[in-house]
Design a protein around this motif. Structure first.
Motif, PDB file in Angstrom:
ATOM      1  N   LEU A 183       0.871  -1.167   0.000  1.00 39.20           N
ATOM      2  CA  LEU A 183       0.000   0.000   0.000  1.00 39.20           C
ATOM      3  C   LEU A 183       0.908   1.216   0.000  1.00 39.20           C
ATOM      4  CD1 LEU A 183      -2.566  -1.060   2.737  1.00 39.20           C
ATOM      5  CD2 LEU A 183      -2.803  -1.254   0.260  1.00 39.20           C
ATOM      6  N   VAL A 184       0.840   2.004  -1.050  1.00 39.76           N
ATOM      7  CA  VAL A 184       1.755   3.125  -1.225  1.00 39.76           C
ATOM      8  C   VAL A 184       0.978   4.430  -1.268  1.00 39.76           C
ATOM      9  CG1 VAL A 184       3.470   4.131  -2.778  1.00 39.76           C
ATOM     10  CG2 VAL A 184       3.369   1.654  -2.492  1.00 39.76           C
ATOM     11  N   ASP A 185       1.346   5.357  -0.412  1.00 40.05           N
ATOM     12  CA  ASP A 185       0.720   6.671  -0.398  1.00 40.05           C
ATOM     13  C   ASP A 185       1.235   7.485  -1.583  1.00 40.05           C
ATOM     14  OD1 ASP A 185      -0.700   8.918   0.297  1.00 40.05           O
ATOM     15  OD2 ASP A 185       0.348   9.268   2.172  1.00 40.05           O
ATOM     16  N   TYR A 186       0.383   8.327  -2.129  1.00 41.72           N
ATOM     17  CA  TYR A 186       0.807   9.172  -3.248  1.00 41.72           C
ATOM     18  C   TYR A 186       1.849  10.196  -2.799  1.00 41.72           C
ATOM     19  CZ  TYR A 186       0.722  12.375  -7.151  1.00 41.72           C
ATOM     20  OH  TYR A 186       1.087  13.168  -8.208  1.00 41.72           O
ATOM     21  N   ARG A 187       1.699  10.716  -1.600  1.00 42.25           N
ATOM     22  CA  ARG A 187       2.618  11.744  -1.092  1.00 42.25           C
ATOM     23  C   ARG A 187       3.723  11.090  -0.278  1.00 42.25           C
ATOM     24  NH1 ARG A 187      -2.487  15.129   0.079  1.00 42.25           N
ATOM     25  NH2 ARG A 187      -2.597  16.340  -1.834  1.00 42.25           N
ATOM     26  N   LEU A 188       4.932  11.102  -0.817  1.00 39.85           N
ATOM     27  CA  LEU A 188       6.066  10.444  -0.172  1.00 39.85           C
ATOM     28  C   LEU A 188       7.266  11.373  -0.002  1.00 39.85           C
ATOM     29  CD1 LEU A 188       6.044   6.961  -1.921  1.00 39.85           C
ATOM     30  CD2 LEU A 188       5.262   7.526   0.374  1.00 39.85           C
ATOM     31  N   GLY A 189       7.057  12.628   0.073  1.00 37.38           N
ATOM     32  CA  GLY A 189       8.181  13.546   0.231  1.00 37.38           C
ATOM     33  C   GLY A 189       8.684  14.033  -1.110  1.00 37.38           C
ATOM     34  N   LYS A 190       9.954  13.792  -1.385  1.00 39.73           N
ATOM     35  CA  LYS A 190      10.573  14.339  -2.602  1.00 39.73           C
ATOM     36  C   LYS A 190      10.013  13.766  -3.900  1.00 39.73           C
ATOM     37  CE  LYS A 190      14.453  11.153  -2.832  1.00 39.73           C
ATOM     38  NZ  LYS A 190      15.859  10.983  -3.001  1.00 39.73           N
ATOM     39  N   ASP A 191       9.543  12.547  -3.873  1.00 36.67           N
ATOM     40  CA  ASP A 191       8.955  11.906  -5.049  1.00 36.67           C
ATOM     41  C   ASP A 191       7.561  11.409  -4.696  1.00 36.67           C
ATOM     42  OD1 ASP A 191      11.172  11.963  -7.017  1.00 36.67           O
ATOM     43  OD2 ASP A 191      12.200  10.747  -5.525  1.00 36.67           O
ATOM     44  N   SER A 192       6.781  11.134  -5.698  1.00 32.76           N
ATOM     45  CA  SER A 192       5.411  10.680  -5.464  1.00 32.76           C
ATOM     46  C   SER A 192       5.343   9.154  -5.406  1.00 32.76           C
ATOM     47  CB  SER A 192       4.497  11.181  -6.577  1.00 32.76           C
ATOM     48  OG  SER A 192       4.755  10.490  -7.779  1.00 32.76           O
ATOM     49  N   GLY A 193       4.220   8.692  -4.882  1.00 33.04           N
ATOM     50  CA  GLY A 193       3.963   7.260  -4.878  1.00 33.04           C
ATOM     51  C   GLY A 193       3.861   6.709  -6.284  1.00 33.04           C
ATOM     52  N   LEU A 194       3.456   7.541  -7.224  1.00 34.46           N
ATOM     53  CA  LEU A 194       3.392   7.125  -8.620  1.00 34.46           C
ATOM     54  C   LEU A 194       4.794   6.830  -9.149  1.00 34.46           C
ATOM     55  CD1 LEU A 194       1.470   6.622 -10.947  1.00 34.46           C
ATOM     56  CD2 LEU A 194       1.585   9.040 -11.506  1.00 34.46           C
ATOM     57  N   GLU A 195       5.754   7.651  -8.783  1.00 32.95           N
ATOM     58  CA  GLU A 195       7.142   7.397  -9.183  1.00 32.95           C
ATOM     59  C   GLU A 195       7.677   6.126  -8.524  1.00 32.95           C
ATOM     60  OE1 GLU A 195       8.749   8.942 -11.596  1.00 32.95           O
ATOM     61  OE2 GLU A 195       6.923  10.095 -11.866  1.00 32.95           O
ATOM     62  N   LEU A 196       7.297   5.906  -7.265  1.00 33.83           N
ATOM     63  CA  LEU A 196       7.709   4.685  -6.567  1.00 33.83           C
ATOM     64  C   LEU A 196       7.103   3.465  -7.251  1.00 33.83           C
ATOM     65  CD1 LEU A 196       9.069   3.180  -4.244  1.00 33.83           C
ATOM     66  CD2 LEU A 196       7.045   3.646  -2.876  1.00 33.83           C
ATOM     67  N   LEU A 197       5.848   3.561  -7.630  1.00 29.68           N
ATOM     68  CA  LEU A 197       5.190   2.472  -8.346  1.00 29.68           C
ATOM     69  C   LEU A 197       5.941   2.144  -9.633  1.00 29.68           C
ATOM     70  CD1 LEU A 197       2.799   0.562  -9.016  1.00 29.68           C
ATOM     71  CD2 LEU A 197       1.631   2.564  -9.944  1.00 29.68           C
ATOM     72  N   ARG A 198       6.262   3.158 -10.398  1.00 26.60           N
ATOM     73  CA  ARG A 198       6.994   2.936 -11.655  1.00 26.60           C
ATOM     74  C   ARG A 198       8.357   2.292 -11.403  1.00 26.60           C
ATOM     75  NH1 ARG A 198       5.019   8.665 -13.516  1.00 26.60           N
ATOM     76  NH2 ARG A 198       3.218   8.077 -14.767  1.00 26.60           N
TER      77      ARG A 198
END
Length: 70
Positions: free
Chosen positions: A20-35
């Motif tokens: 479960l990944v939050d969209y707001r993760l500080g310097k990068d978004s959860g979308l970037e983490l997903l990718r």
């Protein structure tokens, strides 16, 4: 997951059945983490928690490989 780096580290360990990944993760978004996770071969489902009500973000999450979004 508190931030992008911690999230990526957790996903790379491949110890969980779902993420479960939050969209707001500080310097990068959860979308970037997903990718990044999908690009590194993550096989577990990733659910992006957007809470933004922005259908474009939701759509981008699904295109990037999210199993679902909330």
């Amino acid at each position: 997951m508190g931030d992008y780096d911690a999230g990526l580290e957790a996903i790379q360990k491949d110890e969980h059945d779902v993420y479960l990944v939050d969209y707001r993760l500080g310097k990068d978004s959860g979308l970037e983490l997903l990718r990044a996770a999908i690009g590194r071969g993550c096989q577990a489902p990733v659910i992006l928690l957007t809470a933004l009500g922005d259908h474009q973000v939701d759509s981008e999450a699904m295109k990037a490989g999210a199993a679902d979004y909330l």
